[in-house]
Design a protein around this motif. Structure first.
Motif, PDB file in Angstrom:
ATOM      1  N   ASP A 168      11.772  24.940  -4.697  1.00 44.23           N
ATOM      2  CA  ASP A 168      11.976  23.516  -4.966  1.00 44.23           C
ATOM      3  C   ASP A 168      12.994  23.093  -3.816  1.00 44.23           C
ATOM      4  OD1 ASP A 168      11.229  23.473  -7.498  1.00 44.23           O
ATOM      5  OD2 ASP A 168      12.760  24.320  -8.279  1.00 44.23           O
ATOM      6  N   GLY A 169      13.639  23.897  -3.028  1.00 40.18           N
ATOM      7  CA  GLY A 169      14.333  23.368  -2.146  1.00 40.18           C
ATOM      8  C   GLY A 169      15.897  22.975  -2.465  1.00 40.18           C
ATOM      9  N   VAL A 170      16.392  22.553  -1.351  1.00 43.37           N
ATOM     10  CA  VAL A 170      17.985  22.353  -1.897  1.00 43.37           C
ATOM     11  C   VAL A 170      18.463  20.922  -1.119  1.00 43.37           C
ATOM     12  CG1 VAL A 170      18.877  23.540   0.072  1.00 43.37           C
ATOM     13  CG2 VAL A 170      20.327  23.142  -2.327  1.00 43.37           C
ATOM     14  N   ARG A 171      19.263  20.068  -1.962  1.00 40.50           N
ATOM     15  CA  ARG A 171      19.645  18.861  -1.356  1.00 40.50           C
ATOM     16  C   ARG A 171      20.978  19.137  -0.521  1.00 40.50           C
ATOM     17  NH1 ARG A 171      18.520  14.187  -1.553  1.00 40.50           N
ATOM     18  NH2 ARG A 171      20.548  12.852  -0.666  1.00 40.50           N
ATOM     19  N   LEU A 172      20.950  18.767   0.685  1.00 44.92           N
ATOM     20  CA  LEU A 172      22.060  18.612   1.543  1.00 44.92           C
ATOM     21  C   LEU A 172      23.110  17.719   1.398  1.00 44.92           C
ATOM     22  CD1 LEU A 172      20.308  19.995   4.679  1.00 44.92           C
ATOM     23  CD2 LEU A 172      21.428  21.469   3.184  1.00 44.92           C
ATOM     24  N   GLY A 173      22.486  16.330   1.165  1.00 47.20           N
ATOM     25  CA  GLY A 173      23.591  15.180   0.939  1.00 47.20           C
ATOM     26  C   GLY A 173      24.284  14.899   2.057  1.00 47.20           C
ATOM     27  N   ALA A 174      24.031  15.384   3.350  1.00 47.40           N
ATOM     28  CA  ALA A 174      24.661  14.907   4.544  1.00 47.40           C
ATOM     29  C   ALA A 174      23.907  15.130   5.641  1.00 47.40           C
ATOM     30  CB  ALA A 174      26.064  15.469   4.556  1.00 47.40           C
TER      31      ALA A 174
END
Lengths: 341, 305, 250
Positions: A168-174
């Motif tokens: 799924d991967g991952v959100r970094l949000g920056a």
């Protein structure tokens, strides 16, 4: 950019370049400047003409354009067809993304672009060195198969990184931080990517004119002939592969900044195919062709999404037609030449 | 010991499935010199047609037949419309045009059958398990795949070694220009070989589907594994395809079981499981890397052009 | 006269599948001498040359340079040692113009490490060296001409210039005269005679006039084996050789 065809006729200092080859050189230079200039001003003019929604697409054009330029160095100038370059996009995304992800919970984490991006390039160069040395033990069609296999291996590796969301991967949000520049601002981020693209275009233009670049190109024309005048061709091919890998990895690091999302999808083998697709649309062996191809494909795709969900089907069909009919790509049509890979 | 035996059988079964794809690929490549990225798409098309027919008829046998026929028709279309024009093109053209076919196929199955994944279930008479060792029950269906794969390979081998067409195919592997001189209709022969490869891939697609999800792109990994098989085994010979496929199947199966266990000796179990699964998926590529280092022409390969 | 270089083939053997193309071949190429290798088509002349140049490895036998065994030394490293070959089929690098082809050959022979600076065309000494080589071989065309525009004769001359660009001490030339106009044959003959003083030359050649004019030593091959070897006069008088060539003409 001067055309590679500036040869020994420029021996005497101060002598003007000869007319033969000179015109092509000037046209190629003009085309490069024109393409980069159009891309550079695009964010400023799309809003008034009603295409404001394309701004992030333009950033992706700059990023994937850089990857395509780097790929062109080995495909167009080296005759080494890599179907594995998406693995370097993934490597760049994970190398810089993991540094960013752990910000606050690991001492080695960093959000500084000046550390993360060169680090990503270093990772890419090392991977390129390893995979390239192995793949270059084979030739032609086996090289394609081996690079594709390594692509798949790294894709599965990224998928298995459960700490970073697995498949799924991952959100970094920056995004990374680059001195006083605010990369969170999309316009600013575009221009940072654009500047790096220009840098890459200049750098690879230097490489194709370098001694190593000449040997690379000679080996593309006839490798046995190149070896028979004393060139250790594999060494130069490996150097080119490493260079290419490093810049594609940088593009991967930029891509993870653009989406602020780290997932294995970026390293899927079809992404490798799409980089090649950009090359053939724009023109193989012209460097700036990669940028043209990225621009045409990504912008068309963004517009087409509004009308059809089956874009990929038509791209596939168009690709087959392009291969059958227009082998020089857009740059080839403009420069009046056909590729000779 | 049971576990080792079971994993070995699993590996052989995976190897036979792979062999049905890689043998067609190696025949086509050896004969026509075309690198066909869309070979995995034929596997996928076989599975989709099979799933569709199974849903309509409820008969696995009819579905299998339909899958083979569907893939064969798709293969003949591919060859006559696109690939035939690529024989004298360079590898970049071949890669790009067949990549175009992959894009079309992956999207095309979604246009025809929607993006919802489908399934194929095993036929009733192959349900259940057989005792293959004292204390080891092994699924009948997996045994059937192996038997089916073996039979297919024997038939293919007989076709190549014992028939006139096979003689032409063998001649085409080494002396393509000779075929015309022999009075062989090369165009039809090439289409025929391509159809055989497509049928094999379609057969594999239906047969392997009960262990997979029938979805867009399902053939891609098998395509890439087939390339690994070719790199390991060497091009053009069935022998190489057999050896490469079985090596890949076995290494994959053993790696998945034993590498995580091996790693528990060095690190805690959960980490070992995580690392182990990624190392296991990488193990087949490491075998390929080893072949590239020690025998770059492949286990059964001659000189590479 | 500079120091003498001696390249020797000792008992070379080569098979291609079931074909025995080279049979216990002994051959010497040395400074100050032109050695011509002749024989009917399929006699294994080019194979012999390839074994000496290093792009084929023999099944048996040794290649020796100044007493040192170089059988296992590969093609590029033999160029470093001063052995360079030309090719029967003229195949200059299509992506480069005439002058650049010579520069590229000179560059390939010297640039052993990967260098990205300065530009390949910026070395003034190398450029004028290339230019002078074009003059030496009598190639008078504009150096900035694309190689595809050269006619066959000009390509043969360029081929020789590219070999010379590696500054070899031993030249292995595969049919340098094939397809040349008579005037060009004279230019190349003079060039080769001029090179003889400080180079060793091995010539695979079909033009018998050229061979008997230039060569100090002639080796005749048939079916991969040496039929006769010696001075031109001895070869001319050799009945076996005469039979071989009469048979060829019939």
């Amino acid at each position: 950019m001067a055309d590679p065809g500036a040869g020994i006729t420029t021996v005497q200092a101060g002598e003007e370049p000869p007319p033969i080859g000179g015109r092509r050189m000037r046209r190629s230079f003009v085309l490069t400047v024109a393409v980069l200039a159009i891309l550079g001003v695009s964010p400023l003019i799309i809003e008034p003409i009603g295409f404001g929604y394309l701004e992030s697409t333009l950033t992706r054009v700059a990023i994937l354009g850089m990857a395509a330029v780097a790929l062109d160095y080995i495909v167009g100038y080296g005759g080494l067809i890599s179907l594995g370059h998406a693995l370097f996009l993934g490597a760049g995304a994970y190398a810089s993304g993991i540094l960013l992800f752990h910000l606050g919970d690991r001492a080695w984490a960093t959000d500084q672009a000046l550390i993360a991006w060169p680090f990503a390039m270093l990772v890419g160069a090392l991977l390129g060195w390893g995979f390239g040395a192995l793949a270059l033990r084979t030739k032609s069609v086996y090289f394609i198969m081996v690079t594709l296999a390594f692509n798949q291996m790294m894709f599965f590796l990224f998928n298995s990184l459960e700490a970073y969301g697995g498949d799924d991967g991952v959100r970094l949000g920056a995004r990374n931080r680059l001195g006083p520049l605010s990369l969170e601002d999309d316009r600013m981020f575009f221009y940072v990517c654009f500047a790096l693209l220009v840098l890459a275009v200049v750098w690879f233009n230097i490489l194709i004119r370098s001694p190593s670049g000449w040997i690379l190109r000679g080996a593309r024309d006839n490798e046995l002939r190149m070896r028979s005048v004393g060139a250790v061709t594999r060494r130069h091919q490996l150097a080119a592969f490493v260079m290419s890998s490093a810049f594609v990895t940088l593009a991967g690091a930029l891509a993870v900044n653009e989406t602020q999302f780290m997932s294995p999808g970026i390293s899927h083998w079809t992404q490798s195919g799409e980089l090649l697709l950009m090359l053939i649309v724009g023109g193989v062996g012209s460097l700036v062709g990669g940028v043209i191809g990225a621009g045409v494909l990504l912008v068309l795709e963004e517009i087409a999404i509004g009308y059809t969900s089956d874009w990929a089907f038509y791209v596939g069909a168009a690709l087959i037609v392009i291969v059958m009919l227009a082998r020089g790509g857009i740059a080839g049509v403009i420069l009046g030449r056909h590729r000779n890979v | 010991m049971e576990l080792f035996f079971e994993q070995t059988l699993n590996g052989l079964q995976a190897g036979f499935t792979l062999l049905m794809i890689s043998s067609g690929l190696t025949l086509i490549f050896g004969m026509m010199g075309v690198l066909n990225l869309a070979h995995g798409s034929l596997f996928m098309i076989g599975a989709f047609v099979g799933a569709d027919v199974l849903a309509r008829t409820g008969s696995f046998e009819i579905a299998l037949l339909a899958g083979v026929i569907g893939a064969t028709i798709a293969g003949i279309l591919m060859e006559t419309v696109v690939i035939r024009w690529l024989y004298h093109r360079d590898h970049l053209d071949q890669v790009l045009a067949t990549f175009g076919l992959v894009l079309m196929a992956n999207q095309g199955v979604q246009m025809l059958w929607g993006s919802q994944p489908r399934t194929i279930s095993r036929p009733g008479w192959l349900e259940g398990a057989l005792p293959v060792l004292p204390g080891l029950q092994y699924p009948i269906y997996r045994i059937a795949i192996m038997v089916g794969g073996l039979l297919t390979m024997v038939i293919l081998w007989l076709l190549i070694e014992r028939t006139r067409v096979g003689m032409w195919i063998k001649a085409g592997q080494t002396h393509r220009e000779l075929l015309g001189a022999l009075g062989v209709n090369v165009t039809i022969l090439f289409t025929g070989v391509f159809a055989i490869g497509a049928a094999l891939a379609g057969f594999a697609g239906v047969v392997a589907a009960p262990y997979l999800t029938v979805e867009s792109g399902m053939g891609d990994n098998f395509l890439i594994l087939s390339f690994v098989v070719i790199v390991i085994g060497g091009i053009g010979s069935l022998k190489g395809a057999v050896a490469g496929s079985l090596v890949i199947g076995l290494v994959g199966a053993w790696g998945q079981t034993y590498l995580p266990r091996l790693l528990t000796n060095f690190t805690d179990p959960s980490a070992a499981a995580a690392i182990g699964s990624s190392v296991a998926s990488a193990s087949i590529y490491l075998v390929m890397a080893a072949v590239l280092i020690f025998r770059p022409e492949g286990l059964f390969g001659g000189a590479r052009g | 006269m500079s120091e003498t270089t001696i390249l020797e083939a000792r008992g070379l053997d080569k098979h291609f599948g079931h074909l025995h193309v080279t049979r216990s071949l002994d051959l010497t190429v040395q400074t100050g001498r032109i050695h011509a290798l002749i024989g009917p088509n399929g006699a294994g002349k080019t194979t012999a040359l390839s074994l000496l140049s290093g792009n084929l490895a023999p099944d048996a036998g040794r290649v020796v340079l100044n007493g040192r065994d170089i059988t296992l030394v590969d093609l590029p490293r033999r160029v470093d040692m001063g052995i360079c070959r030309s090719w029967q089929t003229s195949s200059p690098f299509a992506g480069f113009n005439v002058g650049e082809n010579v520069v590229l050959s000179a560059l390939a022979a010297t640039e052993k490490r990967v260098r990205f600076f300065p530009r390949a065309s910026a070395d003034v000494d190398r450029n004028s060296f290339a230019r002078s080589l074009l003059g030496d071989v009598g190639l008078t065309v504009d150096p900035s001409l694309p190689v595809i525009e050269l006619d066959h004769g000009a390509r043969r001359l360029l081929e020789i210039a590219m070999v010379l660009a590696t500054r070899p001490s031993i030249l292995l030339l595969d049919e340098p005269m094939a397809g040349l106009a008579p005037s060009d044959v004279r230019v190349v003959s003079d060039l080769l005679l001029g090179l003889k003083d400080d180079h060793g030359l091995l010539l695979v050649e079909h033009d018998m006039d050229v061979v008997f004019t230039l060569a100090d030593e002639i080796t005749v091959l048939a079916d991969g084996a040496i039929v006769a070897s010696g001075a031109p006069d001895a070869i001319r008088a050799n009945p076996v050789v005469r039979a071989l060539y009469l048979q060829e003409e019939r």
